[in-house]
Design a protein around this motif. Structure first.
Motif, PDB file in Angstrom:
ATOM      1  N   HIS C  47       0.836  -1.199   0.000  1.00 21.86           N
ATOM      2  CA  HIS C  47       0.000   0.000   0.000  1.00 21.86           C
ATOM      3  C   HIS C  47       0.875   1.255   0.000  1.00 21.86           C
ATOM      4  N   PHE C  48       1.890   1.247   0.855  1.00 18.74           N
ATOM      5  CA  PHE C  48       2.762   2.425   0.910  1.00 18.74           C
ATOM      6  C   PHE C  48       3.576   2.565  -0.358  1.00 18.74           C
ATOM      7  N   ILE C  49       4.081   1.437  -0.892  1.00 19.48           N
ATOM      8  CA  ILE C  49       4.945   1.528  -2.071  1.00 19.48           C
ATOM      9  C   ILE C  49       4.165   2.109  -3.234  1.00 19.48           C
ATOM     10  N   ILE C  50       2.920   1.678  -3.387  1.00 16.04           N
ATOM     11  CA  ILE C  50       2.182   2.084  -4.578  1.00 16.04           C
ATOM     12  C   ILE C  50       1.560   3.468  -4.406  1.00 16.04           C
ATOM     13  N   ASN C  51       1.058   3.754  -3.205  1.00 19.20           N
ATOM     14  CA  ASN C  51       0.264   4.978  -3.075  1.00 19.20           C
ATOM     15  C   ASN C  51       0.995   6.203  -2.547  1.00 19.20           C
ATOM     16  N   SER C  52       2.217   6.049  -2.081  1.00 16.98           N
ATOM     17  CA  SER C  52       2.828   7.238  -1.475  1.00 16.98           C
ATOM     18  C   SER C  52       4.114   7.609  -2.192  1.00 16.98           C
ATOM     19  N   GLU C  53       4.429   8.878  -2.125  1.00 18.32           N
ATOM     20  CA  GLU C  53       5.669   9.362  -2.737  1.00 18.32           C
ATOM     21  C   GLU C  53       6.413  10.214  -1.734  1.00 18.32           C
ATOM     22  N   GLY C  54       7.725  10.325  -1.942  1.00 24.02           N
ATOM     23  CA  GLY C  54       8.517  11.181  -1.065  1.00 24.02           C
ATOM     24  C   GLY C  54       8.606  10.621   0.334  1.00 24.02           C
ATOM     25  N   SER C  55       9.011  11.484   1.284  1.00 24.83           N
ATOM     26  CA  SER C  55       9.157  10.979   2.649  1.00 24.83           C
ATOM     27  C   SER C  55       7.982  11.427   3.501  1.00 24.83           C
ATOM     28  N   LEU C  56       7.352  10.443   4.155  1.00 31.43           N
ATOM     29  CA  LEU C  56       6.267  10.724   5.078  1.00 31.43           C
ATOM     30  C   LEU C  56       6.845  10.740   6.489  1.00 31.43           C
ATOM     31  N   ILE C  57       6.289  11.627   7.296  1.00 35.13           N
ATOM     32  CA  ILE C  57       6.805  11.779   8.660  1.00 35.13           C
ATOM     33  C   ILE C  57       5.658  11.607   9.635  1.00 35.13           C
ATOM     34  N   TYR C  58       5.971  10.993  10.770  1.00 35.87           N
ATOM     35  CA  TYR C  58       4.963  10.852  11.815  1.00 35.87           C
ATOM     36  C   TYR C  58       5.603  11.251  13.128  1.00 35.87           C
ATOM     37  N   LEU C  59       4.968  12.155  13.856  1.00 38.24           N
ATOM     38  CA  LEU C  59       5.522  12.585  15.135  1.00 38.24           C
ATOM     39  C   LEU C  59       4.828  11.819  16.258  1.00 38.24           C
ATOM     40  N   ASP C  78      10.440   6.659   3.878  1.00 41.22           N
ATOM     41  CA  ASP C  78      10.814   7.101   2.533  1.00 41.22           C
ATOM     42  C   ASP C  78      11.178   5.887   1.686  1.00 41.22           C
ATOM     43  N   GLY C  79      11.728   6.129   0.515  1.00 37.13           N
ATOM     44  CA  GLY C  79      11.933   5.041  -0.449  1.00 37.13           C
ATOM     45  C   GLY C  79      12.731   3.886   0.123  1.00 37.13           C
ATOM     46  N   LEU C  80      13.841   4.201   0.771  1.00 35.32           N
ATOM     47  CA  LEU C  80      14.712   3.154   1.306  1.00 35.32           C
ATOM     48  C   LEU C  80      13.966   2.332   2.356  1.00 35.32           C
ATOM     49  N   THR C  81      13.240   3.047   3.233  1.00 31.07           N
ATOM     50  CA  THR C  81      12.481   2.352   4.275  1.00 31.07           C
ATOM     51  C   THR C  81      11.502   1.358   3.668  1.00 31.07           C
ATOM     52  N   LYS C  82      10.805   1.822   2.623  1.00 28.13           N
ATOM     53  CA  LYS C  82       9.800   0.960   2.013  1.00 28.13           C
ATOM     54  C   LYS C  82      10.438  -0.306   1.458  1.00 28.13           C
ATOM     55  N   LEU C  83      11.603  -0.140   0.826  1.00 22.43           N
ATOM     56  CA  LEU C  83      12.268  -1.309   0.239  1.00 22.43           C
ATOM     57  C   LEU C  83      12.585  -2.326   1.324  1.00 22.43           C
ATOM     58  N   ILE C  84      13.201  -1.850   2.440  1.00 19.53           N
ATOM     59  CA  ILE C  84      13.599  -2.800   3.494  1.00 19.53           C
ATOM     60  C   ILE C  84      12.360  -3.398   4.147  1.00 19.53           C
ATOM     61  N   LEU C  85      11.302  -2.590   4.321  1.00 19.89           N
ATOM     62  CA  LEU C  85      10.076  -3.135   4.903  1.00 19.89           C
ATOM     63  C   LEU C  85       9.505  -4.236   4.029  1.00 19.89           C
ATOM     64  N   LEU C  86       9.618  -4.036   2.716  1.00 14.66           N
ATOM     65  CA  LEU C  86       9.135  -5.063   1.794  1.00 14.66           C
ATOM     66  C   LEU C  86       9.887  -6.363   2.024  1.00 14.66           C
ATOM     67  N   VAL C  87      11.228  -6.238   2.140  1.00 17.48           N
ATOM     68  CA  VAL C  87      12.038  -7.436   2.367  1.00 17.48           C
ATOM     69  C   VAL C  87      11.614  -8.122   3.664  1.00 17.48           C
ATOM     70  N   ILE C  88      11.480  -7.316   4.743  1.00  7.36           N
ATOM     71  CA  ILE C  88      11.162  -7.904   6.044  1.00  7.36           C
ATOM     72  C   ILE C  88       9.835  -8.637   5.992  1.00  7.36           C
ATOM     73  N   SER C  89       8.800  -7.960   5.464  1.00  8.89           N
ATOM     74  CA  SER C  89       7.484  -8.572   5.580  1.00  8.89           C
ATOM     75  C   SER C  89       7.332  -9.753   4.634  1.00  8.89           C
ATOM     76  N   LEU C  90       7.940  -9.652   3.457  1.00  4.83           N
ATOM     77  CA  LEU C  90       7.795 -10.752   2.491  1.00  4.83           C
ATOM     78  C   LEU C  90       8.502 -12.014   2.988  1.00  4.83           C
ATOM     79  N   VAL C  91       9.794 -11.872   3.291  1.00  2.00           N
ATOM     80  CA  VAL C  91      10.539 -13.050   3.747  1.00  2.00           C
ATOM     81  C   VAL C  91      10.001 -13.523   5.090  1.00  2.00           C
ATOM     82  N   GLY C  92       9.593 -12.552   5.947  1.00  2.00           N
ATOM     83  CA  GLY C  92       9.045 -12.929   7.238  1.00  2.00           C
ATOM     84  C   GLY C  92       7.792 -13.762   7.092  1.00  2.00           C
ATOM     85  N   PHE C  93       6.914 -13.346   6.186  1.00  4.13           N
ATOM     86  CA  PHE C  93       5.670 -14.107   5.991  1.00  4.13           C
ATOM     87  C   PHE C  93       5.968 -15.523   5.522  1.00  4.13           C
TER      88      PHE C  93
END
Lengths: 112, 146, 517, 161
Positions: C47-59, C78-93
């Motif tokens: 969802h994040f990879i497809i629908n969001s751009e740039g860096s999102l911030i949460y305080l 941001d982009g790098l985070t999304k890539l690593i999250l993809l790796v974590i969740s895919l391989v983790g699942f």
């Protein structure tokens, strides 16, 4: 400045212990020493000459406080250290049950 | 594990509730004075540990106690998460860890929004965790003898 | 959109503790809930990879910055985070789906899933956090649960490996904490973006900062390098990764060393510190050495999982090499396109490696599950009795050695091309040589494990193919091995890889994006 | 009964510690005392109704004065033995029989003996105390029993039994 150096020396004492000691329990103690040296270092960073504990109480709203952030970090780090030490000790006890010794010279089935 | 002589037992009976009460005092005053959830929790766990050391306990009972404490620990963490998550719903803005309660007056016992509540939850969690660690080590030792 | 970011930490953390409570009363509750929440994480990531751009911030806590000083804990997506999250969740699942059958051999099965969820929570936290101290805290959560998972079987070797890893990992964590202390001392802040701004502003005015900067960098490379098992700090990896339960080996080799090691190194050295030639050179050289040493040591191994573990060191070397060349080019002010190509190669290889190393460890686990041994000399002819495992393992081996239709080929090719374009011919040559070495030891693995004789020995013992959940994960991962090679097509790459590369190429934009100054 | 006693003790201690009589504090103190008494009430002292017999408190005060006086005397005695050049010590362990029945009484007697300088309770087996004494002044059981225990025993009996 000298106190920072002493802090660093304490760190190195712990590192020396980790490297040179042959007893599992002594290694764990050495790691704990390293941890304390870093805790001390953080507290030193946050210290302000003549500062008081960073808690706002009635009548002392504008007193000179020491930096509270390193103290918060150290509290977290102490908790983490507790968990690490507990896990290390648990594994050490299990190793003692399996191998019957705390000597790392005799615990070396894995090599290469 | 075995207990100690009756002198230790009697003194423990008197002193343990007081230690426990002091831990609660530290937790409840966590937002007013040094201390807080972690320090108070450790003191409370100290009371339990003292009692087990003095009176001794048999292995099955220890195991049962360990399970109960594990349960309490997880429940406390979940409580913490729920408190933090309530901020998402109540604060209006979608903010994790929002302090949604009334902040109150400086220096009073009931003040600081939900920080005292979180302190209590953390205290329960730390107390349970440390007692669990202690009991786990005792169980290991008792198992070894068999 | 922004408000979904903390879910990456809340979901695994919350379900871990729900599992402790409810798993006691409801049978198989843990087995049921873990794959579901991992699947929801996969969905969230896409969802994040497809629908969001740039860096999102949460305080966290909603504390707005005072002036230009950030006081809240920042969560950054941001982009790098999304890539690593993809790796974590895919391989983790896939790993957790695999372990549904695999964990039947353990008595404390319930706790396996709890620890696994905690590890996922820790890694997600490391990747998402924009605050250096929080990175440390989450790193410790991930590391502690991985120590416990390695020792999960409480057998001799597992305990020994776990203790070794704990001591080294503990020292590494303390070194990292020490470095964080120095950073806070000098800059007075813990927010990565703010530190970056402070370092860039003050780098000339304070004479002492230059020396401190080098000291801090060395400490951080040592600390996170140990977590990532780069060359001089690699000694724990073969023991730990080969002794752990196989799905955990897949998670450790495939994800953990990247999420808590490589990711933090690139995040800090690209986005936080000003790029410097010496540091990039150090990182590149360390990457190259670990690439060669890991490959050479892997050849001599007879333990199947140990060989895969050494191969991990070698492949991590490739990733670091790709990223290091990009850093070198950026630091010397070279062509940005070359740097981008090199970094693309590094990140692409990171993604690929987590897929095929996960696949290989799962296959090795399947072999161990059925035969009960890890020694290749006692195997042979297993392709007759374990057809699916044999095929998937073959695909994984081909992919990791860089045979064309599979993903490993393209990422290695990109790294080598980038090295040539950046005129580091020696590095390109070494990368090719190590690739050949990789083919050699995976041929050895295939030959001694699956072929070599007719497998009558195994047929007599009535060995069957592994259960469904195990073979499903392996098949899916081997399909992914083929699909991921589609990432060389520019349109696909622009969705998955390009945002991550952009974050690293425009290194100083990170702090301006996040602080909004 | 045990629970109520513990509740009252803890609540009183809480009030002493916080020294504050506002309503929130009273409520929190009551809750704290309730939790403490629920957790530890089961293992608390058995005969806790003695807490409500007021004459015992009178004897506690009397006993305190006696104890302090004995302490001062013993202090001077030990100081003399330490400082004098000839070191007139004659250490030994003596076995003393007590007439106290309850465990709590024995505990307090043992502690009182340990706290006075010169004597240390080493062990208790049933109703016999093994005491290390810095100057064993007589060998006769009756005499040394009187010397060590006689000063405290009757008061402790009044307090705890």
């Amino acid at each position: 400045m000298i106190i920072y150096l002493l802090c660093f020396i304490l760190f190195l004492v712990g590192l020396y212990g980790v490297i040179s000691k042959r007893n599992l329990i002594k290694i764990i103690i050495s790691i704990a020493i390293m941890e304390y040296s870093i805790n001390l270092f953080f507290i030193l960073i946050g210290y302000v000459e003549g500062g008081t504990a960073p808690i706002i109480t009635k009548g002392f709203e504008n007193a000179k406080f020491v930096d509270p952030l390193p103290q918060a970090m150290i509290l977290t780090s102490i908790v983490i250290g507790l968990a690490t030490t507990a896990l290390l000790l648990a594994v050490a006890i299990r190793i003692y049950q399996k191998y019957g010794t705390f000597d790392i010279n005799k615990i070396k089935d894995l090599k290469g | 594990m075995k207990g100690m002589t009756f002198i230790v037992k009697k003194i423990t009976q008197i002193i343990c509730p007081i230690i426990f009460m002091f831990g609660l005092y530290i937790i409840v005053h966590g937002h007013l004075s040094p201390g807080g959830g972690f320090a108070g929790g450790v003191i409370m766990a100290g009371a339990f540990i003292l009692q087990i050391l003095a009176n001794g306990k048999i292995l099955p009972k220890l195991r049962k106690e360990e399970e109960g404490l594990e349960f309490m620990e997880s429940a406390a963490i979940l409580g913490f998460l729920i408190l933090a998550g309530l901020g998402l719903l109540i604060s209006g803005g979608v903010v994790f860890f929002a302090n949604f309660l009334d902040k109150g007056e400086l220096g009073k016992l009931i003040s600081g929004g939900f920080i005292p509540i979180e302190n209590i939850v953390i205290g329960a969690e730390v107390c349970a965790a440390i007692a669990t660690i202690f009991i786990a080590m005792v169980v290991y030792k008792d198992e070894e003898k068999k | 959109m922004n408000s979904l970011i903390p879910l990456f930490i809340i979901i695994p953390l919350g379900s871990a503790f729900v599992m402790v409570i409810l798993g006691r009363f409801i049978k198989n509750f843990n087995k049921f809930i873990t794959p579901i929440f991992m699947l929801s994480l996969v969905y969230l990531t896409f969802h994040f990879i497809i629908n969001s751009e740039g860096s999102l911030i949460y305080l966290v806590g909603g504390h707005e910055p005072v002036g230009d000083v950030p006081i809240a804990i920042y969560l950054v997506m941001d982009g790098l985070t999304k890539l690593i999250l993809l790796v974590i969740s895919l391989v983790g699942f896939l790993a957790i789906f695999y372990s549904l059958s695999y964990t039947k051999q353990y008595t404390a099965e319930r706790k396996f899933y709890v620890l696994f969820s905690l590890m996922i929570a820790g890694m997600n936290g490391v990747v998402i956090s924009g605050d250096i101290f929080n990175i440390f805290v989450f790193l410790e959560i991930a590391a502690l649960s991985s120590y416990a998972l390695i020792a999960f079987g409480v057998e001799k070797h597992q305990l020994e490996a776990s203790f070794k890893y704990q001591v080294l990992g503990g020292v590494a964590s303390l070194v990292i904490l020490f470095a964080i202390g120095f950073i806070y001392w000098n800059t007075g802040t813990l927010n990565i973006a703010d530190i970056s701004r402070q370092l860039n502003v003050n780098s000339n005015s304070l004479a002492s900062v230059g020396v401190f900067l080098k000291f801090i960098s060395v400490l951080l490379i040592a600390g996170f390098g140990l977590k990532a098992a780069i060359f001089p700090f690699h000694s724990w990896l073969p023991d730990a990764h080969s002794s752990a339960p196989s799905p955990i080996s897949a998670m450790l080799s495939g994800v953990l060393i990247k999420a808590v090691g490589i990711y933090v190194i690139i995040r800090l050295f690209f986005n936080m510190f000003p790029l410097s030639y010496e540091l990039s050179m150090t990182i590149t050289v360390l990457g190259t050495i670990s690439m060669i040493i890991g490959g050479l040591l892997a050849i001599g191994q007879w333990d199947i999982k140990r060989m895969l573990a050494y191969s991990s060191i070698s492949q991590i070397g490739y990733i670091v090499l790709g990223l290091g060349i990009g850093m070198l080019v950026l630091a010397t002010g070279g062509d940005k396109a070359v740097a981008a190509l090199s970094i693309t190669g590094g990140l692409f290889h990171l993604l690929n490696h987590s897929i095929f190393k996960g696949l290989l460890f799962l296959s090795a686990g399947a072999v161990e599950y059925r035969t009960g041994t890890r020694d290749m000399r006692k195997m042979g002819g297993l392709s007759e009795v374990l057809p699916i495992t044999s095929r998937t393992s073959l695909i994984g081996s081909l992919a990791i050695s860089g045979i064309p239709p599979f993903n490993g080929f393209f990422s290695k090719l990109i790294i080598i091309i980038a090295a040539i374009q950046a005129q580091y011919y020696v590095l390109a040559f070494l990368a090719v040589i190590v690739s050949v070495i990789t083919i050699a030891y995976f041929m050895k693995l295939q030959k001694y494990t699956f072929y070599n004789n007719d497998g009558s020995k195994w047929k007599d013992k009535k060995i069957k193919e592994v259960p469904f959940s195990m073979s499903f994960s392996m098949i899916l991962l081997s399909i992914l091995c083929v699909i991921l090679s589609l990432l060389v097509i520019p349109e696909v790459r622009s969705v998955f890889l390009q945002p991550a590369v952009d974050v690293l190429i425009n290194a100083t934009d990170y702090s301006t994006n996040i602080l909004g100054i | 009964m045990k629970y109520i006693t513990l509740f009252i003790i803890i609540f009183a201690l809480w009030l002493l510690m916080t020294f504050n009589l506002e309503t929130p504090n009273l409520i929190v103190g009551a809750v704290v005392a309730l939790i403490t008494s629920l957790v530890f009430g089961k293992g608390f002292l058995q005969d806790s109704k003695k807490f409500f017999q007021l004459q015992r408190y009178f004897w506690i005060i009397v006993y305190l004065f006696i104890f302090i006086w004995e302490c001062i005397k013993a202090n001077f005695d030990v100081a003399y033995r330490v400082l004098s050049p000839s070191m007139p010590i004659k250490p030994g362990i003596v076995k003393v029989k007590t007439s106290l029945k309850t465990d709590i009484g024995k505990t307090f007697l043992a502690n009182s003996i340990t706290m006075t300088p010169g004597t240390i309770t080493v062990d208790i087996i049933d109703d016999e105390f093994y005491i290390h004494w810095i100057y064993v002044s007589s060998e006769d059981p009756k005499e040394y029993t009187n010397k060590i225990l006689g000063r405290f025993e009757k008061y402790i009996k009044r307090i705890f039994e």
